[in-house]
Scaffold this active site. Sequence first.
Site, PDB file in Angstrom:
ATOM      1  CB  CYS A 105      45.472   4.314  82.450  1.00 30.36           C
ATOM      2  SG  CYS A 105      44.168   4.845  83.453  1.00 30.36           S
ATOM      3  CG  HIS A 145      44.841   4.439  78.109  1.00 26.22           C
ATOM      4  ND1 HIS A 145      44.073   3.610  78.661  1.00 26.22           N
ATOM      5  CD2 HIS A 145      44.750   5.555  79.066  1.00 26.22           C
ATOM      6  CE1 HIS A 145      43.179   3.863  79.752  1.00 26.22           C
ATOM      7  NE2 HIS A 145      43.778   5.232  79.981  1.00 26.22           N
ATOM      8  CG  ASN A 150      40.040   5.339  81.059  1.00 28.62           C
ATOM      9  OD1 ASN A 150      40.730   4.274  81.274  1.00 28.62           O
ATOM     10  ND2 ASN A 150      40.852   6.627  81.332  1.00 28.62           N
TER      11      ASN A 150
END
Length: 307
Positions: free
Chosen positions: A114, A236, A266
């Site tokens: 990520c 993020h 996400n």
Amino acid sequence: MNLPIKVLGIGHYVPSKIVTNHDMEKIVETSDEWITSRTGIKERRKVTFEKTHDMAFLASKEAIKKAKINVQEIDLIICATITENKKTPSVANLVGGMLGIENNLMSFDINAACTGFIYALEIASSLIQEKKFRKALVIGAETITNILNYEDRNTCILFGDGAGAMVIEKGANKNLGYFYNSSRPDMNQVLDIGDKIKMDGRKVFLFAVDIIEKSINQVLKQSKMKLEDFDNVIPHQANERIISAVAKSMQVDKDFFFTNLQKYGNTSAASIPIALSEYKASNPKSSRLILVGFGGGFTFGAAIIEV
Ligand code: COA
């Protein structure tokens, strides 16, 4: 040492298929109330016909249009992804072909989970400093719903698909282009995505809260700037509660951290460029921002840019 860059354009693409928390209730034993209160996520997108490179291409096309450049000026493409549909050609290489780039082109993918987009941005920013490359296209793209275990309610409710892209060139503003990218390999069992996703959610949560603040402080220290010198932070997009905890610890309003995870969940390496693209669309004036991310590996990083 900083790596001054100029952001020329940002774009994103998300699949049109929406999967709401109520849709997830039909797949696993969960509830809209549980997902919303633990994560802030209300819905996510899921690919139907799209491959990772299709979304990467569509996001890139929008970024190039906004940058108002000739596509042939791009001589470097880096895509951050953990969900490429083929080992080779890479997503970056496929995008180069779809864009019709005919000149010299260095193109490759990277995997930093990520945090991938911030890693890719530092690599691209570094490579363009010597003017060997004129313009770089940096992408984050994921079809992460294809690898989810829909029997594991701990993880399958968290993720969604999408892509974001940014065109950059070497910049003159010496206040920009500070990066801090790092990892803690001793923590790599906390989030392990192989055939299945294995995650210790609580450990990820606690580590993320700590490392986001530390990563932000690293770039502030390098740049000799303060949090007040920035318009916003683009984190993020993993979990609203993680972001709220960081905001509280840093004694800033939660809204200082831009979020759109409510709509997309996400999206791994795509989350920061998608958020940046939406942020820029609603804040057309120039903004000084801190990007900050974390993910499997355990990787983490932050960057100072202006968009
Ligand atoms: N629906 C309903 N109940 C669920 C559930 C779901 N989707 N997922 C887990 N539960 C249950 C658990 O089984 C547990 O039940 P038990 O107490 O009977 O065993 C209970 O809810 C509480 O679980 P817990 O793990 O304590 O919840 P939490 O408050 O830590 O929240 C996460 C779980 C995953 C939302 C949270 O830990 C998190 O977001 N971590 C970070 C994950 C992340 O961001 N990963 C990506 C990094 S890039």
